[in-house]
Design an enzyme around this catalytic site. Structure first.
Site, mmCIF file in Angstrom:
data_model
loop_
_atom_site.group_PDB
_atom_site.id
_atom_site.type_symbol
_atom_site.label_atom_id
_atom_site.label_comp_id
_atom_site.label_asym_id
_atom_site.label_seq_id
_atom_site.Cartn_x
_atom_site.Cartn_y
_atom_site.Cartn_z
ATOM 1 N N HIS A 154 -21.046 -12.108 -5.269
ATOM 2 C CA HIS A 154 -20.449 -10.839 -5.666
ATOM 3 C C HIS A 154 -21.321 -9.661 -5.242
ATOM 4 C CE1 HIS A 154 -20.375 -7.605 -8.822
ATOM 5 N NE2 HIS A 154 -19.172 -7.510 -8.293
ATOM 6 N N GLU A 205 -20.808 -8.910 -1.677
ATOM 7 C CA GLU A 205 -19.539 -8.199 -1.442
ATOM 8 C C GLU A 205 -19.776 -6.687 -1.469
ATOM 9 O OE1 GLU A 205 -16.136 -6.525 -4.042
ATOM 10 O OE2 GLU A 205 -16.457 -8.644 -4.493
ATOM 11 N N HIS A 206 -20.556 -6.214 -2.432
ATOM 12 C CA HIS A 206 -20.905 -4.788 -2.480
ATOM 13 C C HIS A 206 -21.653 -4.369 -1.213
ATOM 14 C CE1 HIS A 206 -20.359 -3.525 -6.875
ATOM 15 N NE2 HIS A 206 -19.896 -4.766 -6.824
ATOM 16 N N GLU A 260 -22.395 -2.771 -13.680
ATOM 17 C CA GLU A 260 -21.087 -3.426 -13.767
ATOM 18 C C GLU A 260 -21.137 -4.575 -14.773
ATOM 19 O OE1 GLU A 260 -17.914 -5.772 -10.840
ATOM 20 O OE2 GLU A 260 -19.651 -4.755 -9.983
#
Length: 455
Positions: free
Chosen positions: A81, A84-85, A161
């Site tokens: 994840h 992905e950023h 997040e």
């Protein structure tokens, strides 16, 4: 920059919306009309799928990488994840942060998402801008520039997040514990976003190693849906993606087997931020690919009959007749590679008893097992599911997503394309076999979220 949506980290109200959308779009679901989409493979091992939709000069361009949160090395959770950023940072051609701005200036939209079994990036844009986004996506597949200046601030974004989606959401914390109890030591038992302390320890070196190992065309699938044919797309795919060399061997997954619970488990959380109680239950269930077309379709139909809407068994019993619940739903989550789950969610009446709610759910399940389902229930459920597939075809992005998710979790193009037909073929006997496989001889995980102090 919060790009991903993790089902396990959503508030319950949003979770139910996500489930509803899943019922419409998550069954491998495009309606079977004519031939299935065309596919081919580039010389470097990258697969390509073309889904023609000529109603408007628009395309949805997606690149799917066959790796996700469940493929991370021990001690490096959250890396899929996190990366992905990082894919939205710069290359030698595009400055950091400019990728999405360029797409927007050309009238398009872009985003990305991480799953346990895949990571994907997409743009929705006018057909004449397709070469532009293909060139940009191919560029960042191989030329991403990462330094501490880009990586470390983005790590802080991911940690924020985590605080927003997990620590500040009591419902997300409950679901995290329930998944851990259901899946045990398998990676599905942890959140896609990873463990906080491991995210905080990720480095630029970790990101670069991950990129070089997994972001290679032989681990990727290109899906383009919209106003394009395979004949038109092939030369573009060869021009932009076909020239990228394999820089690592094709990734072969080696995951541990799932050991389902050996006894029923219960997770109870109390939180001062909670105003009204919530009840959930997870049952072990196979994935679509493991269940096969017949059982997978029957599990979808079972979920619709039991708790798919205001005409469902659970809604009529708990909400209408007994007035012990304000809302209830069941769903089957089969879109995973290794295994799925069958879930039930219910809200009690204000000040109501979770014990009464749980007893009502269990009685309704027992009645279904004992009495079976009616022809009327069966046909209504199948009609709802197939109608959802029809509606999904009206949304180009959902159509592309359905094929991508299916391919990444072990289904074939043909199985995805023909899914509505498999639903139409489901019989009462199929539904009862599915119900017995989920509700008898298995051990569930029950979750309770209660108002009050820590617990």
């Amino acid at each position: 920059m919060l790009r991903t949506r993790h089902l396990a980290a959503l508030p319950f109200a949003v979770l139910i919306l996500a489930i509803l959308l899943g019922l419409l779009f998550g069954r491998g679901g495009t309606i079977s009309t004519g031939a299935p989409p065309e596919s081919f493979r580039l010389s470097n091992g990258m697969d390509v799928l073309v889904i023609p939709d000529h109603r408007a000069p628009v395309v949805t361009h997606m690149v799917w990488y066959e790796l996700g949160a469940a493929d991370e090395d021990a001690g490096k959770t959250g890396l899929a994840h996190f990366f992905e950023h990082l894919m939205f940072k710069g290359t030698d051609k595009i400055e950091p942060g400019q990728f999405s701005r360029i797409v927007a200036r050309n009238g398009g939209q872009d985003n990305a998402f991480t799953h346990y079994d895949f990571t994907a990036y997409f743009q929705v844009i006018a057909k004449d801008r397709l070469p532009l986004v293909m060139e940009m996506e191919a560029d960042r597949m191989t030329n991403l520039q990462l330094t501490d200046a880009e990586v470390l601030p983005e790590r802080d974004v991911v940690l924020e997040e985590y605080r927003m989606r997990i620590e500040n959401e009591p419902s997300a914390e409950l679901q995290s514990e329930m998944n851990a109890a259901l899946y045990g030591g398998h990676p599905y038992g942890r959140d896609i976003i990873g463990y906080k302390e491991e995210i905080a320890a990720l480095t630029t070196g970790d990101a670069l190693d991950f990129y070089k190992r997994y972001y290679t065309p032989n681990n990727a699938t290109l899906i383009v849906a919209g106003d394009v044919t395979a004949r038109e797309l092939r030369p573009l795919a060869e021009k932009y993606y076909g020239v990228i060399p394999e820089r690592a061997p094709t990734f072969l997954r080696k995951r541990q087997e799932i050991e389902w619970p050996s006894e029923d488990k219960r997770v109870t959380r109390r939180d001062a931020r909670v105003q009204e109680a919530t009840w959930m239950r997870y049952y072990p269930a196979p994935a679509y690919s493991g269940a096969g077309a017949r059982e997978g379709a029957a599990l979808d139909v079972l979920a619709e009959i039991l708790g798919g809407g205001t005409t469902s068994r659970l809604y009529r019993s708990l909400v209408v007749e007994q007035s012990v619940s304000t809302g209830v739903r069941s769903w089957y989550e089969g879109g995973r590679l290794d295994a799925g789950k069958f879930g039930i969610y219910a809200l009690p009446q204000v000040g109501g008893s979770l014990d009464a709610l749980e007893e009502g759910v269990e009685k309704e399940i027992a009645r279904l097992i004992e009495e079976g389902v009616s022809d009327e229930e069966l046909e209504r459920a199948k009609t709802v599911i197939v109608a959802g597939a029809v509606y999904a075809r009206d949304n180009q992005r959902s159509m592309a997503y359905a094929y991508g998710e299916g391919l990444m979790t072990g289904m074939s193009v043909e199985a995805i394309h023909e899914w509505p037909e498999r639903v139409r073929e489901v019989t009462r006997e199929d539904v009862m076999e599915a119900a017995k496989s989920v509700f008898t001889g298995t051990h569930s995980v029950t979750g309770e979220l209660l108002p009050g102090g820590a617990g």
